[in-house]
Design an enzyme around this catalytic site. Structure first.
Site, PDB file in Angstrom:
ATOM      1  N   ASP A  58       0.822  -1.205   0.000  1.00 47.38           N
ATOM      2  CA  ASP A  58       0.000   0.000   0.000  1.00 47.38           C
ATOM      3  C   ASP A  58       0.861   1.263   0.000  1.00 47.38           C
ATOM      4  O   ASP A  58       0.515   2.258  -0.628  1.00 47.38           O
ATOM      5  CB  ASP A  58      -0.929   0.003   1.217  1.00 47.38           C
ATOM      6  CG  ASP A  58      -2.113  -0.947   1.036  1.00 47.38           C
ATOM      7  OD1 ASP A  58      -2.290  -1.466  -0.079  1.00 47.38           O
ATOM      8  OD2 ASP A  58      -2.850  -1.168   2.014  1.00 47.38           O
ATOM      9  N   GLY A  59       1.996   1.239   0.712  1.00 45.76           N
ATOM     10  CA  GLY A  59       2.874   2.412   0.751  1.00 45.76           C
ATOM     11  C   GLY A  59       3.428   2.749  -0.623  1.00 45.76           C
ATOM     12  O   GLY A  59       3.486   3.920  -1.019  1.00 45.76           O
TER      13      GLY A  59
ATOM     14  N   ASN B   4      -4.409   9.172   1.006  1.00 41.42           N
ATOM     15  CA  ASN B   4      -4.985   8.713   2.270  1.00 41.42           C
ATOM     16  C   ASN B   4      -5.316   9.860   3.221  1.00 41.42           C
ATOM     17  O   ASN B   4      -6.481  10.059   3.557  1.00 41.42           O
ATOM     18  CB  ASN B   4      -4.026   7.754   2.979  1.00 41.42           C
ATOM     19  CG  ASN B   4      -4.340   6.301   2.712  1.00 41.42           C
ATOM     20  OD1 ASN B   4      -5.315   5.980   2.035  1.00 41.42           O
ATOM     21  ND2 ASN B   4      -3.523   5.415   3.245  1.00 41.42           N
TER      22      ASN B   4
ATOM     23  N   ARG C 206       4.572  16.452  25.002  1.00 44.54           N
ATOM     24  CA  ARG C 206       3.358  17.183  25.386  1.00 44.54           C
ATOM     25  C   ARG C 206       2.392  17.262  24.209  1.00 44.54           C
ATOM     26  O   ARG C 206       2.772  17.116  23.045  1.00 44.54           O
ATOM     27  CB  ARG C 206       3.727  18.587  25.870  1.00 44.54           C
ATOM     28  CG  ARG C 206       4.632  18.580  27.084  1.00 44.54           C
ATOM     29  CD  ARG C 206       5.047  19.984  27.475  1.00 44.54           C
ATOM     30  NE  ARG C 206       3.899  20.813  27.848  1.00 44.54           N
ATOM     31  CZ  ARG C 206       3.972  22.095  28.145  1.00 44.54           C
ATOM     32  NH1 ARG C 206       5.153  22.716  28.113  1.00 44.54           N
ATOM     33  NH2 ARG C 206       2.895  22.773  28.495  1.00 44.54           N
TER      34      ARG C 206
ATOM     35  N   ALA D 140      -7.331   3.599   6.960  1.00 47.32           N
ATOM     36  CA  ALA D 140      -5.908   3.606   7.313  1.00 47.32           C
ATOM     37  C   ALA D 140      -5.731   4.113   8.748  1.00 47.32           C
ATOM     38  O   ALA D 140      -6.352   3.606   9.678  1.00 47.32           O
ATOM     39  CB  ALA D 140      -5.132   4.451   6.299  1.00 47.32           C
TER      40      ALA D 140
ATOM     41  N   SER E  74      -6.787   6.704  10.275  1.00 43.66           N
ATOM     42  CA  SER E  74      -8.024   7.186  10.888  1.00 43.66           C
ATOM     43  C   SER E  74      -8.805   6.056  11.539  1.00 43.66           C
ATOM     44  O   SER E  74      -9.372   6.215  12.626  1.00 43.66           O
ATOM     45  CB  SER E  74      -8.891   7.883   9.830  1.00 43.66           C
ATOM     46  OG  SER E  74     -10.131   8.276  10.376  1.00 43.66           O
ATOM     47  N   LEU E  75      -8.845   4.898  10.888  1.00 43.49           N
ATOM     48  CA  LEU E  75      -9.563   3.745  11.446  1.00 43.49           C
ATOM     49  C   LEU E  75      -8.942   3.326  12.773  1.00 43.49           C
ATOM     50  O   LEU E  75      -9.648   3.051  13.748  1.00 43.49           O
ATOM     51  CB  LEU E  75      -9.530   2.590  10.452  1.00 43.49           C
ATOM     52  CG  LEU E  75     -10.212   1.293  10.894  1.00 43.49           C
ATOM     53  CD1 LEU E  75     -11.704   1.502  11.095  1.00 43.49           C
ATOM     54  CD2 LEU E  75      -9.968   0.186   9.875  1.00 43.49           C
TER      55      LEU E  75
END
Length: 283
Positions: free
Chosen positions: A67-68, A141, A152, A183, A185-186
């Site tokens: 995929d990359g 993506n 922080r 990706a 986000s999931l």
């Protein structure tokens, strides 16, 4: 004469072997390799005009890797409207269309015109630093704005159009396309969007509030994210590539790109079949 580009992920030993086999296979069919055995990192570093010159005769590109590799290739060829076939030599292969065992039978079908094109929405982004807009970056993506290596949290103000919708301290914010919803986000708790739903998805990374939920906005909206944390350097990443530093006062502006990524489809599998098989849904 058909001209095919082949992009190789050199980190995968099998990729070079497969590319050599493809060169011999194409030669017996009078097919020219326009960018033979090319490392995607070399293409990324090529000047835009040189890249256009190299890709001008190419009808479609085969990306050998995972995929990359497909993401890197898509960012290069999508602005030129060149379709991409992803061949999975990796582990998951959610975006890649076929496994290497099916490569040559698929290429035979493609030479006969037996394939479809699926268009995927892409993102474009710019950084505004001290009031000046920088160059345009593209992503298939996601665009990830993060605290970088700092321990922080980073404070980000997010606006949609002219309206401020949130000001949170967090590890960062993802702005994803529907393709990117499966990706990073999931993993961060965002929803899955079908790729035919053209929208932008905002997913916060470990927000220090209880009400920060993923947000889906229309494809014609512009998302502006301002860094508010003083004396701290954040980072912005495009499809996980090496990041660009951000400082307090910088803004990242993200919207739908003016072109799509054209993915070659031959396997006849729907998005939901792939989702079930690759993500092991319902098992």
């Amino acid at each position: 004469m058909v001209t095919v580009g082949v992009v190789v992920n050199e980190e995968k030993p099998l990729a070079q072997q497969v590319a050599d086999e493809m060169a011999r296979w194409f030669a017996t069919r009078q097919v020219q390799m326009g960018i033979p055995l090319t490392n995607v990192n070399q293409l990324v570093m090529a000047p835009t005009e040189k890249l256009k010159e190299v890709l001008a005769p190419v009808q479609w590109v085969v990306a050998l890797g995972g995929d990359g590799t497909l993401l890197n290739t898509a960012r290069l060829v999508a602005p030129l409207g060149i379709p991409v076939l992803g061949v999975n030599l990796g582990r998951l292969g959610f975006l890649t269309e076929i496994d290497v065992a099916d490569l040559f039978s698929t290429l035979e079908r493609m030479l006969q015109g037996d394939y479809q094109i699926e268009e995927r929405m892409m993102l474009q982004a710019q950084i505004r630093h001290e009031g000046e807009l920088g160059p345009v970056f593209y992503a298939l993506n996601d665009v990830a704005i993060t605290k970088g290596s700092h321990p922080r949290m980073i404070r980000l103000e997010t606006s949609i159009g002219n309206d401020v919708v949130s000001t949170y301290s967090s590890d960062g914010l993802l702005i994803s396309s529907p393709t990117g919803s499966t990706a990073y986000s999931l993993s961060a708790g965002g929803p899955i969007l079908s790729p035919d739903v053209h929208a932008l998805l905002l997913t916060y990374l470990c927000p220090h509030v209880m009400d920060a939920r993923p947000l889906v906005v229309a494809e014609d909206q512009t998302v502006q994210v301002a860094v508010l944390t003083p004396h701290m350097q954040g980072m912005v990443f495009f499809d996980g590539q090496p990041g660009i530093p951000l400082v307090s006062g910088d803004e990242v502006i993200v919207k739908k790109a003016p072109f799509t990524c054209k993915l070659i489809k031959t396997a006849g599998r729907s998005f939901f079949q792939i989702l079930r098989n690759k993500m092991q849904q319902g098992r």
